[in-house]
Design an enzyme around this catalytic site. Sequence first.
Site, PDB file in Angstrom:
ATOM      1  N   CYS A  33       0.830  -1.209   0.000  1.00 18.50           N
ATOM      2  CA  CYS A  33       0.000   0.000   0.000  1.00 18.50           C
ATOM      3  C   CYS A  33       0.866   1.262   0.000  1.00 18.50           C
ATOM      4  O   CYS A  33       1.522   1.569   0.997  1.00 18.50           O
ATOM      5  CB  CYS A  33      -0.914  -0.047   1.219  1.00 18.50           C
ATOM      6  SG  CYS A  33      -1.788   1.485   1.576  1.00 18.50           S
ATOM      7  N   CYS A  36      -0.021   3.859   2.666  1.00 22.98           N
ATOM      8  CA  CYS A  36       0.383   3.346   3.983  1.00 22.98           C
ATOM      9  C   CYS A  36       1.849   3.691   4.255  1.00 22.98           C
ATOM     10  O   CYS A  36       2.214   4.030   5.385  1.00 22.98           O
ATOM     11  CB  CYS A  36       0.199   1.835   4.065  1.00 22.98           C
ATOM     12  SG  CYS A  36      -1.516   1.290   3.888  1.00 22.98           S
TER      13      CYS A  36
END
Length: 108
Positions: A33, A36
């Site tokens: 991600c 993230c």
Amino acid sequence: MSGSTVTINDSNFNEAVIASDTPVLVDFWAEWCGPCKIIAPILDEIAAEHEGKIIIGKLNTDDNIETARRFEVMSIPTLILFKDGEAQIRIVGAQPKSALVNKISQFL
């Protein structure tokens, strides 16, 4: 991990989050991600700056599907702040540090 940042998983979630006397901001994330990865150093800074007031927990959703499902995490990053064993706020998506601190400040 430094400061008040801990690794959370399916097996330690209740002990580390639900039973915690300190508010816990759980970061539901995954290795692949991009957003993230952007938010991770911001969370480390928040953990260091507010040590003793809040714990930042990192839960990898790929490795801990049960907990991600339990809290209906549909997209990542999702941050859920727990206080006294209850989910208080949910923040979805990467946000600037100032916005995150503003949203969690009432729990610090």
